[in-house]
Design a protein around this motif. Structure first.
Motif, PDB file in Angstrom:
ATOM      1  N   SER A  86       0.827  -1.198   0.000  1.00 59.04           N
ATOM      2  CA  SER A  86       0.000   0.000   0.000  1.00 59.04           C
ATOM      3  C   SER A  86       0.868   1.258   0.000  1.00 59.04           C
ATOM      4  CB  SER A  86      -0.927  -0.011   1.215  1.00 59.04           C
ATOM      5  OG  SER A  86      -1.667   1.179   1.280  1.00 59.04           O
ATOM      6  N   ASP A  87       1.929   1.262   0.821  1.00 58.50           N
ATOM      7  CA  ASP A  87       2.856   2.397   0.823  1.00 58.50           C
ATOM      8  C   ASP A  87       3.567   2.527  -0.519  1.00 58.50           C
ATOM      9  OD1 ASP A  87       2.261   3.255   3.352  1.00 58.50           O
ATOM     10  OD2 ASP A  87       3.962   2.246   4.310  1.00 58.50           O
ATOM     11  N   TRP A  88       3.971   1.391  -1.091  1.00 58.43           N
ATOM     12  CA  TRP A  88       4.617   1.414  -2.406  1.00 58.43           C
ATOM     13  C   TRP A  88       3.675   2.014  -3.449  1.00 58.43           C
ATOM     14  CZ3 TRP A  88       9.474  -0.115  -4.162  1.00 58.43           C
ATOM     15  CH2 TRP A  88       9.614  -0.159  -5.537  1.00 58.43           C
ATOM     16  N   ASP A  89       2.419   1.541  -3.443  1.00 58.64           N
ATOM     17  CA  ASP A  89       1.446   2.018  -4.430  1.00 58.64           C
ATOM     18  C   ASP A  89       1.125   3.501  -4.247  1.00 58.64           C
ATOM     19  OD1 ASP A  89       1.315  -0.484  -5.532  1.00 58.64           O
ATOM     20  OD2 ASP A  89      -0.541  -1.058  -4.528  1.00 58.64           O
ATOM     21  N   LYS A  90       1.127   3.943  -3.008  1.00 62.14           N
ATOM     22  CA  LYS A  90       0.721   5.318  -2.722  1.00 62.14           C
ATOM     23  C   LYS A  90       1.842   6.325  -2.969  1.00 62.14           C
ATOM     24  CE  LYS A  90      -1.781   7.716   0.935  1.00 62.14           C
ATOM     25  NZ  LYS A  90      -2.264   7.581   2.308  1.00 62.14           N
ATOM     26  N   TYR A  91       3.075   5.968  -2.647  1.00 61.99           N
ATOM     27  CA  TYR A  91       4.160   6.933  -2.697  1.00 61.99           C
ATOM     28  C   TYR A  91       5.175   6.668  -3.820  1.00 61.99           C
ATOM     29  CZ  TYR A  91       2.343   8.135   1.866  1.00 61.99           C
ATOM     30  OH  TYR A  91       1.524   8.499   2.891  1.00 61.99           O
ATOM     31  N   LEU A  92       5.611   5.434  -3.957  1.00 58.48           N
ATOM     32  CA  LEU A  92       6.699   5.149  -4.895  1.00 58.48           C
ATOM     33  C   LEU A  92       6.217   4.916  -6.331  1.00 58.48           C
ATOM     34  CD1 LEU A  92       8.872   2.917  -2.595  1.00 58.48           C
ATOM     35  CD2 LEU A  92       9.308   5.232  -3.318  1.00 58.48           C
ATOM     36  N   ARG A  93       5.132   4.192  -6.488  1.00 61.46           N
ATOM     37  CA  ARG A  93       4.659   3.878  -7.843  1.00 61.46           C
ATOM     38  C   ARG A  93       4.378   5.135  -8.670  1.00 61.46           C
ATOM     39  NH1 ARG A  93       2.561  -0.826  -9.851  1.00 61.46           N
ATOM     40  NH2 ARG A  93       2.390  -1.687  -7.769  1.00 61.46           N
ATOM     41  N   PRO A  94       3.657   6.137  -8.143  1.00 65.89           N
ATOM     42  CA  PRO A  94       3.421   7.335  -8.971  1.00 65.89           C
ATOM     43  C   PRO A  94       4.714   8.069  -9.319  1.00 65.89           C
ATOM     44  CG  PRO A  94       1.959   7.321  -7.070  1.00 65.89           C
ATOM     45  CD  PRO A  94       2.915   6.199  -6.890  1.00 65.89           C
ATOM     46  N   MET A  95       5.648   8.117  -8.367  1.00 62.56           N
ATOM     47  CA  MET A  95       6.914   8.797  -8.629  1.00 62.56           C
ATOM     48  C   MET A  95       7.710   8.059  -9.698  1.00 62.56           C
ATOM     49  SD  MET A  95      10.260   9.249  -6.264  1.00 62.56           S
ATOM     50  CE  MET A  95      10.522   7.506  -6.398  1.00 62.56           C
ATOM     51  N   THR A 118       7.357  -0.101 -24.474  1.00 62.44           N
ATOM     52  CA  THR A 118       8.593   0.531 -24.024  1.00 62.44           C
ATOM     53  C   THR A 118       8.910   0.126 -22.589  1.00 62.44           C
ATOM     54  OG1 THR A 118       8.117   2.428 -25.442  1.00 62.44           O
ATOM     55  CG2 THR A 118       9.764   2.746 -23.729  1.00 62.44           C
ATOM     56  N   ALA A 119       7.890   0.083 -21.756  1.00 65.85           N
ATOM     57  CA  ALA A 119       8.082  -0.293 -20.350  1.00 65.85           C
ATOM     58  C   ALA A 119       8.574  -1.730 -20.231  1.00 65.85           C
ATOM     59  CB  ALA A 119       6.781  -0.120 -19.589  1.00 65.85           C
ATOM     60  N   LEU A 120       7.979  -2.634 -20.993  1.00 67.61           N
ATOM     61  CA  LEU A 120       8.417  -4.035 -20.937  1.00 67.61           C
ATOM     62  C   LEU A 120       9.837  -4.195 -21.464  1.00 67.61           C
ATOM     63  CD1 LEU A 120       5.192  -5.990 -21.938  1.00 67.61           C
ATOM     64  CD2 LEU A 120       6.259  -5.802 -19.693  1.00 67.61           C
ATOM     65  N   ALA A 121      10.193  -3.432 -22.483  1.00 69.46           N
ATOM     66  CA  ALA A 121      11.546  -3.514 -23.017  1.00 69.46           C
ATOM     67  C   ALA A 121      12.571  -2.991 -22.002  1.00 69.46           C
ATOM     68  CB  ALA A 121      11.649  -2.716 -24.315  1.00 69.46           C
ATOM     69  N   LEU A 122      12.205  -1.977 -21.260  1.00 67.91           N
ATOM     70  CA  LEU A 122      13.132  -1.390 -20.299  1.00 67.91           C
ATOM     71  C   LEU A 122      13.208  -2.180 -18.996  1.00 67.91           C
ATOM     72  CD1 LEU A 122      15.008   0.974 -19.525  1.00 67.91           C
ATOM     73  CD2 LEU A 122      12.989   2.131 -18.649  1.00 67.91           C
ATOM     74  N   ARG A 126       8.949  -8.605 -14.669  1.00 69.36           N
ATOM     75  CA  ARG A 126       9.104  -8.669 -13.214  1.00 69.36           C
ATOM     76  C   ARG A 126       9.147  -7.275 -12.575  1.00 69.36           C
ATOM     77  NH1 ARG A 126      13.250  -8.483  -9.551  1.00 69.36           N
ATOM     78  NH2 ARG A 126      14.802  -8.134 -11.155  1.00 69.36           N
ATOM     79  N   LEU A 127       9.866  -6.343 -13.170  1.00 67.36           N
ATOM     80  CA  LEU A 127       9.971  -5.007 -12.587  1.00 67.36           C
ATOM     81  C   LEU A 127       8.821  -4.097 -12.989  1.00 67.36           C
ATOM     82  CD1 LEU A 127      13.776  -4.234 -12.900  1.00 67.36           C
ATOM     83  CD2 LEU A 127      12.500  -4.849 -10.862  1.00 67.36           C
ATOM     84  N   TRP A 128       8.268  -4.308 -14.180  1.00 68.89           N
ATOM     85  CA  TRP A 128       7.203  -3.415 -14.652  1.00 68.89           C
ATOM     86  C   TRP A 128       5.978  -3.478 -13.748  1.00 68.89           C
ATOM     87  CZ3 TRP A 128       5.986   0.862 -16.459  1.00 68.89           C
ATOM     88  CH2 TRP A 128       4.737   1.152 -16.983  1.00 68.89           C
ATOM     89  N   ALA A 152      16.072  -0.261  -6.030  1.00 69.09           N
ATOM     90  CA  ALA A 152      17.405   0.023  -6.562  1.00 69.09           C
ATOM     91  C   ALA A 152      17.520  -0.402  -8.019  1.00 69.09           C
ATOM     92  CB  ALA A 152      18.466  -0.676  -5.720  1.00 69.09           C
ATOM     93  N   GLU A 153      16.960  -1.550  -8.351  1.00 65.99           N
ATOM     94  CA  GLU A 153      17.041  -2.027  -9.734  1.00 65.99           C
ATOM     95  C   GLU A 153      16.217  -1.161 -10.681  1.00 65.99           C
ATOM     96  OE1 GLU A 153      16.687  -6.227 -12.170  1.00 65.99           O
ATOM     97  OE2 GLU A 153      16.480  -6.245  -9.984  1.00 65.99           O
ATOM     98  N   VAL A 154      15.041  -0.761 -10.252  1.00 65.10           N
ATOM     99  CA  VAL A 154      14.203   0.143 -11.072  1.00 65.10           C
ATOM    100  C   VAL A 154      14.927   1.454 -11.294  1.00 65.10           C
ATOM    101  CG1 VAL A 154      12.082   1.497 -11.066  1.00 65.10           C
ATOM    102  CG2 VAL A 154      11.988  -0.909 -10.474  1.00 65.10           C
ATOM    103  N   LEU A 155      15.499   2.018 -10.241  1.00 67.21           N
ATOM    104  CA  LEU A 155      16.207   3.291 -10.373  1.00 67.21           C
ATOM    105  C   LEU A 155      17.441   3.159 -11.271  1.00 67.21           C
ATOM    106  CD1 LEU A 155      15.900   4.677  -6.728  1.00 67.21           C
ATOM    107  CD2 LEU A 155      14.652   5.408  -8.766  1.00 67.21           C
ATOM    108  N   GLN A 156      18.130   2.037 -11.200  1.00 69.54           N
ATOM    109  CA  GLN A 156      19.281   1.830 -12.074  1.00 69.54           C
ATOM    110  C   GLN A 156      18.846   1.769 -13.535  1.00 69.54           C
ATOM    111  OE1 GLN A 156      21.099  -1.687 -10.536  1.00 69.54           O
ATOM    112  NE2 GLN A 156      22.321  -0.567  -9.023  1.00 69.54           N
ATOM    113  N   ARG A 157      17.746   1.111 -13.790  1.00 71.82           N
ATOM    114  CA  ARG A 157      17.264   1.030 -15.185  1.00 71.82           C
ATOM    115  C   ARG A 157      16.827   2.399 -15.696  1.00 71.82           C
ATOM    116  NH1 ARG A 157      15.040  -4.731 -16.427  1.00 71.82           N
ATOM    117  NH2 ARG A 157      16.631  -5.919 -15.339  1.00 71.82           N
TER     118      ARG A 157
END
Length: 161
Positions: A86-95, A118-122, A126-128, A152-157
């Motif tokens: 819920s915290d991930w969806d509320k704060y991190l996902r939109p950012m 584009t999202a799936l390619a990047l 698993r991360l999308w 960390a992996e999302v931010l690196q990509r």
């Protein structure tokens, strides 16, 4: 400040003209002095106020203070990544979704298929699922978040774009 100077000149000249209209010329000197003193006091008040605001501005531009704020925000993001879904969806996902749109130049509203491809390619499947703005869980309060490794992996990509 230019307006203050114009008003000051007009005020002093106005007082002098009023004093000159008076038959007793000794009053002209006193009225001019009072007007000039008032203008100087008002100018001093404005300068002190401007200096105080510049001190606040210099504190806001202090590199150490900026670094402390950035560190604090980063710690909050990491804590939310390790918290519930819920915290991930509320704060991190939109950012993260907003950063993805900005980094790739692909907007979901323009062409959802290109956006998704584009999202799936990047990110890969698993991360999308953790960045996709449409994959918010209604029952996320009881589910664990993905953790700081996924963040960390999302931010690196995103950084690699």
């Amino acid at each position: 400040m230019k307006k203050l100077a114009i008003v000051a000149i007009v005020a002093v000249l106005g007082c002098q003209l009023l004093a000159l209209a008076n038959p007793d010329r000794r009053v002209a000197l006193w009225l001019g002095a009072v007007a000039a003193a008032t203008v100087l006091l008002v100018a001093r008040w404005f300068l002190v106020r401007a200096a105080a605001s510049s001190i606040d501005d210099s504190r806001a531009r202090d590199p150490a203070e900026s670094l402390r704020r950035w560190l604090s925000k980063t710690e909050i993001l990491i804590a939310r990544a390790d918290s519930t879904r819920s915290d991930w969806d509320k704060y991190l996902r939109p950012m993260l979704a907003r950063q993805f749109e900005l980094a790739t130049g692909r907007r979901k509203g323009k062409d959802p298929r290109v956006f998704h491809a584009t999202a799936l390619a990047l990110f890969g499947e698993r991360l999308w699922q953790w960045v996709d703005p449409d994959d918010v869980s209604p029952t996320g309060a009881g589910e664990p978040g993905p953790g700081r490794e996924v963040l960390a992996e999302v931010l690196q990509r995103l950084e690699a774009i």
